[in-house]
Write a protein that holds these residues in place. Structure first.
Motif, PDB file in Angstrom:
ATOM      1  N   LYS A 134       3.804  -0.664  13.384  1.00  0.00           N
ATOM      2  CA  LYS A 134       2.590   0.149  13.225  1.00  0.00           C
ATOM      3  C   LYS A 134       2.103   0.070  11.773  1.00  0.00           C
ATOM      4  CE  LYS A 134       2.257   2.056  17.354  1.00  0.00           C
ATOM      5  NZ  LYS A 134       1.108   1.809  18.218  1.00  0.00           N
ATOM      6  N   ALA A 135       3.051   0.073  10.852  1.00  0.00           N
ATOM      7  CA  ALA A 135       2.678   0.009   9.434  1.00  0.00           C
ATOM      8  C   ALA A 135       2.030  -1.329   9.108  1.00  0.00           C
ATOM      9  CB  ALA A 135       3.902   0.230   8.559  1.00  0.00           C
ATOM     10  N   ILE A 136       2.584  -2.398   9.687  1.00  0.00           N
ATOM     11  CA  ILE A 136       1.996  -3.720   9.438  1.00  0.00           C
ATOM     12  C   ILE A 136       0.556  -3.748   9.966  1.00  0.00           C
ATOM     13  CG2 ILE A 136       2.129  -6.176  10.014  1.00  0.00           C
ATOM     14  CD1 ILE A 136       5.186  -5.896   9.975  1.00  0.00           C
ATOM     15  N   ASP A 137       0.342  -3.189  11.176  1.00  0.00           N
ATOM     16  CA  ASP A 137      -1.022  -3.114  11.730  1.00  0.00           C
ATOM     17  C   ASP A 137      -1.952  -2.369  10.778  1.00  0.00           C
ATOM     18  OD1 ASP A 137      -0.171  -4.368  13.961  1.00  0.00           O
ATOM     19  OD2 ASP A 137      -0.162  -2.573  15.250  1.00  0.00           O
ATOM     20  N   GLN A 138      -1.440  -1.242  10.307  1.00  0.00           N
ATOM     21  CA  GLN A 138      -2.246  -0.390   9.441  1.00  0.00           C
ATOM     22  C   GLN A 138      -2.630  -1.118   8.143  1.00  0.00           C
ATOM     23  OE1 GLN A 138      -4.492   2.010   8.392  1.00  0.00           O
ATOM     24  NE2 GLN A 138      -3.246   3.339   9.696  1.00  0.00           N
ATOM     25  N   ILE A 139      -1.646  -1.805   7.564  1.00  0.00           N
ATOM     26  CA  ILE A 139      -1.935  -2.506   6.313  1.00  0.00           C
ATOM     27  C   ILE A 139      -2.927  -3.635   6.569  1.00  0.00           C
ATOM     28  CG2 ILE A 139      -0.942  -3.831   4.405  1.00  0.00           C
ATOM     29  CD1 ILE A 139       1.707  -2.372   5.030  1.00  0.00           C
ATOM     30  N   ARG A 140      -2.799  -4.307   7.716  1.00  0.00           N
ATOM     31  CA  ARG A 140      -3.764  -5.360   8.060  1.00  0.00           C
ATOM     32  C   ARG A 140      -5.173  -4.809   8.118  1.00  0.00           C
ATOM     33  NH1 ARG A 140      -0.743  -7.755  12.278  1.00  0.00           N
ATOM     34  NH2 ARG A 140       0.332  -9.593  11.512  1.00  0.00           N
ATOM     35  N   ARG A 141      -5.291  -3.635   8.773  1.00  0.00           N
ATOM     36  CA  ARG A 141      -6.624  -3.034   8.865  1.00  0.00           C
ATOM     37  C   ARG A 141      -7.198  -2.796   7.475  1.00  0.00           C
ATOM     38  NH1 ARG A 141      -4.826  -0.059  13.381  1.00  0.00           N
ATOM     39  NH2 ARG A 141      -4.207   1.722  12.142  1.00  0.00           N
ATOM     40  N   PHE A 181     -10.326  -4.851   3.742  1.00  0.00           N
ATOM     41  CA  PHE A 181     -11.188  -4.377   2.664  1.00  0.00           C
ATOM     42  C   PHE A 181     -10.577  -4.595   1.289  1.00  0.00           C
ATOM     43  CE2 PHE A 181     -12.087  -1.937   6.448  1.00  0.00           C
ATOM     44  CZ  PHE A 181     -13.438  -2.212   6.596  1.00  0.00           C
ATOM     45  N   ASP A 182      -9.307  -4.888   1.262  1.00  0.00           N
ATOM     46  CA  ASP A 182      -8.621  -4.936  -0.023  1.00  0.00           C
ATOM     47  C   ASP A 182      -7.648  -6.115  -0.035  1.00  0.00           C
ATOM     48  OD1 ASP A 182      -7.257  -4.552  -2.330  1.00  0.00           O
ATOM     49  OD2 ASP A 182      -6.737  -2.458  -1.953  1.00  0.00           O
ATOM     50  N   ALA A 183      -8.020  -7.134  -0.796  1.00  0.00           N
ATOM     51  CA  ALA A 183      -7.221  -8.357  -0.804  1.00  0.00           C
ATOM     52  C   ALA A 183      -5.805  -8.130  -1.333  1.00  0.00           C
ATOM     53  CB  ALA A 183      -7.920  -9.423  -1.635  1.00  0.00           C
ATOM     54  N   SER A 184      -5.630  -7.127  -2.200  1.00  0.00           N
ATOM     55  CA  SER A 184      -4.310  -6.921  -2.796  1.00  0.00           C
ATOM     56  C   SER A 184      -3.271  -6.499  -1.756  1.00  0.00           C
ATOM     57  CB  SER A 184      -4.380  -5.860  -3.891  1.00  0.00           C
ATOM     58  OG  SER A 184      -4.614  -4.604  -3.309  1.00  0.00           O
ATOM     59  N   GLN A 185      -3.759  -5.986  -0.601  1.00  0.00           N
ATOM     60  CA  GLN A 185      -2.818  -5.560   0.440  1.00  0.00           C
ATOM     61  C   GLN A 185      -2.252  -6.751   1.204  1.00  0.00           C
ATOM     62  OE1 GLN A 185      -1.918  -2.449   1.098  1.00  0.00           O
ATOM     63  NE2 GLN A 185      -3.509  -1.097   0.291  1.00  0.00           N
ATOM     64  N   GLN A 186      -2.966  -7.882   1.100  1.00  0.00           N
ATOM     65  CA  GLN A 186      -2.573  -9.053   1.870  1.00  0.00           C
ATOM     66  C   GLN A 186      -1.128  -9.481   1.581  1.00  0.00           C
ATOM     67  OE1 GLN A 186      -4.864  -9.963   4.157  1.00  0.00           O
ATOM     68  NE2 GLN A 186      -3.128 -11.087   4.982  1.00  0.00           N
ATOM     69  N   GLN A 187      -0.797  -9.403   0.289  1.00  0.00           N
ATOM     70  CA  GLN A 187       0.538  -9.814  -0.134  1.00  0.00           C
ATOM     71  C   GLN A 187       1.617  -8.946   0.511  1.00  0.00           C
ATOM     72  OE1 GLN A 187       0.978  -9.564  -4.339  1.00  0.00           O
ATOM     73  NE2 GLN A 187       2.919 -10.661  -4.316  1.00  0.00           N
ATOM     74  N   LEU A 188       1.329  -7.625   0.590  1.00  0.00           N
ATOM     75  CA  LEU A 188       2.283  -6.686   1.164  1.00  0.00           C
ATOM     76  C   LEU A 188       2.513  -6.986   2.640  1.00  0.00           C
ATOM     77  CD1 LEU A 188       3.999  -4.169   0.720  1.00  0.00           C
ATOM     78  CD2 LEU A 188       1.946  -2.787   1.037  1.00  0.00           C
ATOM     79  N   VAL A 189       1.419  -7.367   3.350  1.00  0.00           N
ATOM     80  CA  VAL A 189       1.555  -7.720   4.761  1.00  0.00           C
ATOM     81  C   VAL A 189       2.525  -8.883   4.910  1.00  0.00           C
ATOM     82  CG1 VAL A 189       0.362  -8.570   6.818  1.00  0.00           C
ATOM     83  CG2 VAL A 189      -0.774  -6.946   5.323  1.00  0.00           C
ATOM     84  N   GLN A 190       2.322  -9.897   4.060  1.00  0.00           N
ATOM     85  CA  GLN A 190       3.196 -11.069   4.153  1.00  0.00           C
ATOM     86  C   GLN A 190       4.657 -10.708   3.885  1.00  0.00           C
ATOM     87  OE1 GLN A 190       1.213 -13.689   1.488  1.00  0.00           O
ATOM     88  NE2 GLN A 190      -0.251 -14.366   3.035  1.00  0.00           N
ATOM     89  N   GLN A 191       4.840  -9.906   2.837  1.00  0.00           N
ATOM     90  CA  GLN A 191       6.208  -9.477   2.496  1.00  0.00           C
ATOM     91  C   GLN A 191       6.886  -8.785   3.665  1.00  0.00           C
ATOM     92  OE1 GLN A 191       6.117  -6.797  -0.800  1.00  0.00           O
ATOM     93  NE2 GLN A 191       6.089  -8.429  -2.298  1.00  0.00           N
ATOM     94  N   LEU A 192       6.136  -7.851   4.278  1.00  0.00           N
ATOM     95  CA  LEU A 192       6.706  -7.067   5.367  1.00  0.00           C
ATOM     96  C   LEU A 192       6.998  -7.924   6.577  1.00  0.00           C
ATOM     97  CD1 LEU A 192       4.743  -3.722   5.408  1.00  0.00           C
ATOM     98  CD2 LEU A 192       7.201  -4.014   5.286  1.00  0.00           C
ATOM     99  N   GLU A 193       6.104  -8.893   6.842  1.00  0.00           N
ATOM    100  CA  GLU A 193       6.335  -9.744   7.996  1.00  0.00           C
ATOM    101  C   GLU A 193       7.578 -10.598   7.798  1.00  0.00           C
ATOM    102  OE1 GLU A 193       2.480 -11.476   8.463  1.00  0.00           O
ATOM    103  OE2 GLU A 193       2.111 -10.251  10.235  1.00  0.00           O
ATOM    104  N   LEU A 194       7.770 -11.055   6.559  1.00  0.00           N
ATOM    105  CA  LEU A 194       8.993 -11.795   6.253  1.00  0.00           C
ATOM    106  C   LEU A 194      10.213 -10.900   6.431  1.00  0.00           C
ATOM    107  CD1 LEU A 194       8.059 -13.859   3.080  1.00  0.00           C
ATOM    108  CD2 LEU A 194       8.599 -14.738   5.356  1.00  0.00           C
ATOM    109  N   ALA A 195      10.093  -9.680   5.897  1.00  0.00           N
ATOM    110  CA  ALA A 195      11.230  -8.760   5.937  1.00  0.00           C
ATOM    111  C   ALA A 195      11.590  -8.380   7.365  1.00  0.00           C
ATOM    112  CB  ALA A 195      10.912  -7.494   5.130  1.00  0.00           C
TER     113      ALA A 195
END
Lengths: 129, 436
Positions: free
Chosen positions: B65-72, B76-90
């Motif tokens: 759910k958190a990954i979905d939320q960060i994607r949403r 609007f915010d490119a800086s969140q993109q990195q966090l999505v990738q990190q979490l998906e790896l994790a």
């Protein structure tokens, strides 16, 4: 607990945004509402038209008096509101911090006072009777 | 089913949250993910049944759910993109990073909240909210502060954790000792809040007591060889918790130490507590927790109030006071002195404490004084002190108890008071709450 988040910004400043910037902000607001809804925090909320469209009314001695405005005399104007459901003030602060216009203006957050037939909570600091 | 899910929420939500905080590195996102995971559970579990390991299910759902939320938000915010990738790896990694002696996300969260970079009041407020699950409003009442003040303090502390990138981990063995004291303080506070809720209509919150005991046990395992203060704190908790069943009657009213049915005391907990006290006191470096536990141990071993070794209790308070001077400890000592030497000796000590301006706002000081005056047959002084205590008490069962004492006293026509009685301040809680 219910909390009302009132969103204020300077209308004059917001008019300086380009159409594209304004659209991005509005889409962000829609996404914010969507997120709050999915997590069960969103009870109600609307964006408001500018203060130019407002009417203020008072009832004095049984007479209704209406005036235009308020015009944009105050520094920031009410732009919209969110009624939030939150566990506590801390969570409400966290939710309200994600309201996009908070980056431009301010969000005033207040717990809802439940109305009862008697023994209503006094407004802190106010004196009655 | 609804009820079962609610029970799981009550028992597991703080632990699921602690794990999500570790995985997501963000309190806010974790809170939201927890909420979404439970709303998913409410929809799915009634149809599909409760999974074999509900906690793991909730953690995993919360993370997605958190990954979905960060994607949403990332739209609007490119800086969140990195966090999505990190979490998906994790998401593909094992749950627990290797190398930890103990896998407990709550303990990890306590160590994070107790980081030296975070100010003391914020530390306690944040732990009570994030680990114990109290609301900001409840924490505010416990500290006699405004909810918005507490909310601001917690927000600032969380921002600090994020900006300083303080990791969610149990620190290296070498860093443990410097943080241990604060962590013990937090567990003690958690236990206190459970043992005597600061306000409201419940005296005891068993969930908090159980959690504080569980975490103290973990801490003891984490730190071989056993540290005397950790043993002392665990012993203190066990010896006090052993009396839980006897502390309130069927109607939820307070029962004073001397009126408690000692048959209801939990012998298993007492035995374990006594053993731990003995071990703690047998080592150099024991401190106030072990000494408080020793006092609780003397009470636990006595068959009745009369049978209690009051001289030993007074002696233990003397040692405790030398190590940790505190008006609340002096008050508790005064009650013990009154039991050893008679009520007048206790009155003299409490009077002088009040004259020094200590404890004038502390209801138990007035309650203890009232009781001693009553034993001295000084009815007017007793009534005045009970009234003062009642005006200051915040907890409903305590208020009812004090009101009943006052009513009983006022009903007497100034006749002698037959019952030998004492204030019971020693059973209120280990030693008052840290004030802000």
């Amino acid at each position: 607990m219910k909390y009302l988040a009132m969103v204020y910004y300077q209308e004059g400043k917001m008019r300086e945004l380009s159409q594209q910037e304004w659209d991005v902000l509005n889409r962000e607001c829609m996404a914010c509402v969507e997120g709050l809804q999915q997590a069960g925090h969103f009870l109600a909320g609307e964006a408001l038209q500018s203060t130019d469209t407002a009417t203020t009314l008072r009832v004095r001695d049984g007479q209704v008096a209406t005036t235009d405005g308020p015009f944009a005399e105050t520094r920031e104007q009410l732009a919209g509101f969110y009624m939030l459901e939150a566990r506590d003030m801390e969570e409400a602060v966290e939710l309200a911090s994600r309201i996009p216009p908070a980056r431009y203006g301010s969000v005033e957050l207040r717990p809802v006072r439940e109305l009862r037939t008697e023994n209503n909570d006094q407004i802190a600091g106010a004196k009655f009777g | 089913m609804q009820q079962q899910i609610e029970n799981i929420y009550r028992e597991q939500s703080r632990r699921v949250l602690a794990t999500l905080i570790r995985l997501l590195g963000n309190f806010e996102l974790a809170e939201e993910a927890l909420q979404e995971a439970f709303s998913a559970a409410l929809q799915q579990w009634p149809k599909e049944g409760i999974p074999a390991n509900p906690r793991a299910w909730l953690v995993s759902t919360g993370r997605f759910k958190a990954i979905d939320q960060i994607r949403r938000r990332a739209r609007f915010d490119a800086s969140q993109q990195q966090l999505v990738q990190q979490l998906e790896l994790a998401a593909g990694e094992p749950e627990v990073p290797p190398g930890f002696d103990i896998d407990d996300d709550q303990l990890r969260l306590i160590f994070t909240c107790c980081h030296p970079a975070i100010g003391e009041p914020a530390r306690l407020a944040m732990t009570l909210r994030e680990v114990c699950g109290l609301t900001t409003e409840e924490v505010a009442r416990a500290f006699l502060a405004k909810p918005q003040t507490i909310a601001q303090r917690i927000v600032r502390a969380k921002t600090k954790i994020r900006e300083a990138a303080i990791p969610y981990e149990i620190p290296e063995r070498s860093q443990l000792p410097e943080r241990l004291e604060t962590v013990l303080g937090v567990l003690y506070l958690m236990f206190n809040e459970g043992y005597s809720a600061s306000r409201g209509d419940m005296v005891v919150r068993g969930d908090l007591i159980g959690e504080a005991v569980r975490l103290a046990r973990l801490l003891l395992q984490l730190l071989p060889p056993p540290q005397p203060e950790v043993q002392g704190l665990l012993a203190l908790m066990l010896l006090h918790a052993a009396r839980s069943a006897a502390r309130t009657d069927a109607g939820g009213e307070l029962v004073r130490l001397e009126d408690q049915d000692r048959q209801l005391w939990d012998r298993v907990r007492i035995a374990e507590g006594l053993q731990l006290v003995e071990q703690a006191l047998g080592q150099p470096g024991f401190g106030s927790y072990a000494l408080q536990a020793a006092i609780a141990a003397v009470h636990a071993q006595a068959a009745s109030v009369e049978d209690t070794d009051w001289p030993q209790i007074v002696g233990l308070y003397d040692v405790l006071l030398r190590r940790e001077p505190s008006p609340v400890i002096e008050l508790n000592r005064a009650v013990a002195v009154a039991m050893r030497d008679g009520p007048a000796a206790g009155v003299a000590i409490i009077d002088s404490l009040l004259q020094q301006g200590c404890l004038t706002e502390y209801h138990l000081a007035h309650a203890a004084l009232a009781d001693l005056y009553r034993r001295l047959d000084e009815r007017e002084a007793a009534v005045a002190a009970y009234r003062r205590a009642l005006a200051l008490a915040q907890q409903q069962p305590e208020q009812r108890f004090l009101a009943a004492q006052l009513a009983a006293l006022e009903a007497q026509a100034g006749g002698p008071v037959a019952d030998p009685d004492f204030a019971g301040a020693t059973d209120r809680k280990p030693i008052g709450k840290p004030a802000e």
